[in-house]
Design a protein around this motif. Sequence first.
Motif, PDB file in Angstrom:
ATOM      1  N   ALA A 191       0.829  -1.209   0.000  1.00 34.18           N
ATOM      2  CA  ALA A 191       0.000   0.000   0.000  1.00 34.18           C
ATOM      3  C   ALA A 191       0.861   1.255   0.000  1.00 34.18           C
ATOM      4  N   VAL A 192       1.933   1.244   0.777  1.00 33.40           N
ATOM      5  CA  VAL A 192       2.822   2.406   0.830  1.00 33.40           C
ATOM      6  C   VAL A 192       3.465   2.647  -0.534  1.00 33.40           C
ATOM      7  N   LEU A 193       3.956   1.580  -1.158  1.00 31.58           N
ATOM      8  CA  LEU A 193       4.590   1.719  -2.472  1.00 31.58           C
ATOM      9  C   LEU A 193       3.592   2.155  -3.540  1.00 31.58           C
ATOM     10  N   LEU A 194       2.367   1.643  -3.482  1.00 35.45           N
ATOM     11  CA  LEU A 194       1.336   2.066  -4.430  1.00 35.45           C
ATOM     12  C   LEU A 194       0.975   3.536  -4.228  1.00 35.45           C
ATOM     13  N   ALA A 195       0.900   3.963  -2.981  1.00 41.54           N
ATOM     14  CA  ALA A 195       0.611   5.369  -2.703  1.00 41.54           C
ATOM     15  C   ALA A 195       1.746   6.256  -3.217  1.00 41.54           C
ATOM     16  N   CYS A 196       2.988   5.815  -3.035  1.00 35.04           N
ATOM     17  CA  CYS A 196       4.139   6.584  -3.548  1.00 35.04           C
ATOM     18  C   CYS A 196       4.076   6.687  -5.070  1.00 35.04           C
ATOM     19  N   ALA A 197       3.794   5.575  -5.719  1.00 38.89           N
ATOM     20  CA  ALA A 197       3.704   5.582  -7.179  1.00 38.89           C
ATOM     21  C   ALA A 197       2.565   6.484  -7.649  1.00 38.89           C
TER      22      ALA A 197
END
Length: 98
Positions: free
Chosen positions: A4-10
């Motif tokens: 979720a964190v990586l998707l939010a960053c992307a």
Amino acid sequence: MWTAVLLACAGCYLLKLAGMSLPERVLSHPTVERVADLIPVALLAALVAVQTFSSGDALAVDARSLGLAFAVVALLLRMPFLVVVVGAAVVAAMARLL
């Protein structure tokens, strides 16, 4: 959770890239400028409302509401920012004591 964190960053990066990719004539349109100026104000007002009037899943009107009311009145009277913040904290603290 890291997914979720990586998707939010992307998503944030792509949103920023999309904003930078828009032509200047779109960004200089008066309506776009007006909306861009008002979005931070609306987001901050929503954050203040949620933090002031919610307690878990319930609606709460308590000392925080009195502190906010003091802050609004102080801002309308054009008091200095430090007076607004300290005064709101003092009013909320006094309301919690009673």
